[in-house]
Design an enzyme around this catalytic site. Structure first.
Site, short mmCIF file in Angstrom:
data_model
loop_
_atom_site.label_atom_id
_atom_site.label_comp_id
_atom_site.label_asym_id
_atom_site.label_seq_id
_atom_site.Cartn_x
_atom_site.Cartn_y
_atom_site.Cartn_z
N SER A 162 0.85 -1.06 -0.05
CA SER A 162 0.21 0.05 -0.17
C SER A 162 1.00 1.09 -0.10
O SER A 162 2.06 1.16 0.31
CB SER A 162 -0.43 0.04 1.09
OG SER A 162 -1.26 1.41 1.47
N TYR A 176 -1.18 0.78 9.71
CA TYR A 176 -1.56 -0.40 8.59
C TYR A 176 -0.13 0.26 8.26
O TYR A 176 0.24 -1.14 7.15
CB TYR A 176 -2.67 0.03 8.19
CG TYR A 176 -3.09 -0.45 6.49
CD1 TYR A 176 -3.05 -1.84 6.60
CD2 TYR A 176 -3.06 0.72 5.56
CE1 TYR A 176 -3.28 -1.85 5.63
CE2 TYR A 176 -2.85 -0.09 4.57
CZ TYR A 176 -3.94 -0.79 4.15
OH TYR A 176 -3.52 -1.81 3.31
N1 LIG Z 1 -8.72 -0.77 -1.62
C1 LIG Z 1 -7.96 -0.09 -0.66
O1 LIG Z 1 -8.09 1.02 -1.41
C2 LIG Z 1 -6.19 -0.69 -0.84
C3 LIG Z 1 -5.35 0.06 -0.87
C4 LIG Z 1 -4.39 -0.26 -0.52
C5 LIG Z 1 -3.79 -1.31 -0.27
N2 LIG Z 1 -4.76 -2.15 -0.80
C6 LIG Z 1 -4.53 -4.16 0.28
O2 LIG Z 1 -4.79 -3.98 -1.44
C7 LIG Z 1 -5.00 -5.87 -0.56
C8 LIG Z 1 -6.41 -6.16 -0.82
O3 LIG Z 1 -8.06 -5.15 -0.61
P1 LIG Z 1 -9.15 -5.25 -1.46
O4 LIG Z 1 -9.31 -3.55 -0.63
O5 LIG Z 1 -9.71 -5.78 -1.91
O6 LIG Z 1 -9.36 -6.06 0.57
P2 LIG Z 1 -11.17 -6.79 0.26
O7 LIG Z 1 -11.89 -5.80 -1.24
O8 LIG Z 1 -11.43 -6.69 2.09
O9 LIG Z 1 -10.86 -8.26 -0.17
C9 LIG Z 1 -10.09 -8.54 0.98
C10 LIG Z 1 -9.66 -9.83 0.19
O10 LIG Z 1 -8.85 -10.74 0.58
C11 LIG Z 1 -9.85 -12.40 1.55
N3 LIG Z 1 -9.18 -11.83 2.89
C12 LIG Z 1 -9.23 -11.09 4.05
N4 LIG Z 1 -8.16 -11.30 5.21
C13 LIG Z 1 -8.01 -12.56 4.64
C14 LIG Z 1 -6.73 -13.89 5.65
N5 LIG Z 1 -7.01 -13.07 6.64
N6 LIG Z 1 -6.56 -14.66 4.79
C15 LIG Z 1 -7.68 -15.17 3.36
N7 LIG Z 1 -8.45 -14.41 2.71
C16 LIG Z 1 -8.69 -12.65 3.71
C17 LIG Z 1 -10.81 -11.35 2.48
O11 LIG Z 1 -12.24 -12.90 1.92
P3 LIG Z 1 -13.23 -12.62 2.73
O12 LIG Z 1 -14.26 -12.39 1.98
O13 LIG Z 1 -13.98 -13.71 2.90
O14 LIG Z 1 -13.36 -12.21 3.77
C18 LIG Z 1 -11.35 -11.06 0.18
O15 LIG Z 1 -11.77 -12.16 -0.98
C19 LIG Z 1 -5.09 -5.35 0.94
O16 LIG Z 1 -3.62 -6.50 0.86
C20 LIG Z 1 -4.94 -4.73 1.30
O17 LIG Z 1 -4.28 -3.62 2.25
C21 LIG Z 1 -6.52 -2.39 -1.10
#
Ligand SMILES: NC(=O)c1ccc[n+]([C@@H]2O[C@H](COP(=O)([O-])OP(=O)(O)OC[C@H]3O[C@@H](n4cnc5c(N)ncnc54)[C@H](OP(=O)(O)O)[C@@H]3O)[C@@H](O)[C@H]2O)c1
Length: 267
Positions: A162, A176
């Site tokens: 991130s 974070y």
């Molecule tokens: N969206 C943003 O703005 C953003 C920005 C910077 C970085 N990120 C990073 O991008 C990545 C994905 O984020 P996202 O926004 O797509 O999140 P999200 O919408 O919450 O989706 C996360 C996915 O990961 C799964 N997951 C969460 N915790 C888990 C665990 N302990 N073990 C296995 N699976 C797990 C979830 O499964 P379930 O649905 O079954 O819970 C879901 O399928 C993360 O690492 C986040 O820190 C996101």
């Protein structure tokens, strides 16, 4: 603000690509953690559309995982979802064993599972601290190290970090950011271990991306958008296409790097 600056561009989808690009991951075995929703699901879909056989994990979203597999299968791709918590060492080992039992090896590993509670450090509970460290740091480290014996020459490891690793615009992202900074450091260091084996490792650092965890129309959407110079959130497809490039043969000379993909949010 005009619609032109706030709408995502009309992006080419994997199915719009030429057969050469569409097949560039053909014959590869890929693992994506946290792939049922959000950025991870976009990566799963993109890699599968370009020919990879994709296994992904999720924590609890079984219905979303099934729907994703259905979409990919109906488009002629191959994918499967396995419930496995990235904070559980034995569950990660088990998933990797299953991928290797099926394909014999790994070519692409994307450690995407992660997230966290955005609050000042002073307000975090012990459980929230442990969870963020367990999933974002230890889960990423375990996913990478258990994959190592199975990565062939030409293999690719990609972590989803991130911009919070280095950009602190408010008082709620310290922990974070610490966990994502650790991921960036791991990637830099491990490039020295993996390069000589013909395997690369890189880190993609999104800024605000429209996902279930951070919806563009959520409570802080307007606040974040005001700091994004292109005037909008990113899309999962934009992140997935960068990951797919890093996973491809074209990315062979990129190793140990972290890439911000944030519309200028952290500039
Ligand atoms: N969206 C943003 O703005 C953003 C920005 C910077 C970085 N990120 C990073 O991008 C990545 C994905 O984020 P996202 O926004 O797509 O999140 P999200 O919408 O919450 O989706 C996360 C996915 O990961 C799964 N997951 C969460 N915790 C888990 C665990 N302990 N073990 C296995 N699976 C797990 C979830 O499964 P379930 O649905 O079954 O819970 C879901 O399928 C993360 O690492 C986040 O820190 C996101």
């Amino acid at each position: 603000m005009s619609t032109a600056t706030t709408s995502p561009p009309s992006l080419p989808q994997p199915s719009d690509y030429s057969p050469v690009i569409a097949g560039r991951h053909g014959g590869k075995s890929a693992l994506v953690t946290g792939g049922a929703r959000g950025i991870g699901a976009g990566i799963v879909e993109w890699l599968a559309a370009e020919g990879a056989d994709v296994t992904f994990t999720y924590a609890s979203a079984a219905a979303e995982a099934d729907a994703l597999v259905g979409r990919i299968t109906s488009n002629g791709g191959t994918a499967r979802g396995i419930a496995a918590d990235s904070s559980d060492r034995e569950q990660i080992r088990e998933v990797i064993d299953q991928v290797v039992a099926r394909a014999g090896h790994l070519d692409v590993v994307v450690s995407n599972a992660g997230g966290g509670t955005m609050r000042p450090v002073a307000e975090l509970s012990d459980g929230e601290v442990d969870r963020m460290i367990d999933v974002n740091i230890r889960g990423t480290l375990d996913t990478v190290r258990f994959s190592l014996p199975h990565l062939r020459r030409g293999g690719r490891v990609i972590t989803i970090g991130s911009v919070s690793a280095h950009h602190f615009p408010n008082d709620v992202t310290s922990l974070y950011g610490l966990t994502k900074g650790a991921v960036a450091s791991l990637v830099r260091g491990m490039s020295r271990e993996l390069g000589p084996r013909g395997v690369t490792i890189n880190n993609v650092q999104p800024g605000p991306v429209d996902t279930p965890a951070n919806p563009a129309d959520g409570p802080v959407g307007e606040l974040l958008r005001a700091s994004i110079s292109v005037g909008r959130f990113g899309t999962v497809e934009e992140v997935a296409s960068l990951v797919s490039y890093l996973a491809s043969d074209q990315g062979a000379y990129i190793n140990g790097a972290s890439f911000d993909i944030d519309g200028g949010y952290s500039a």
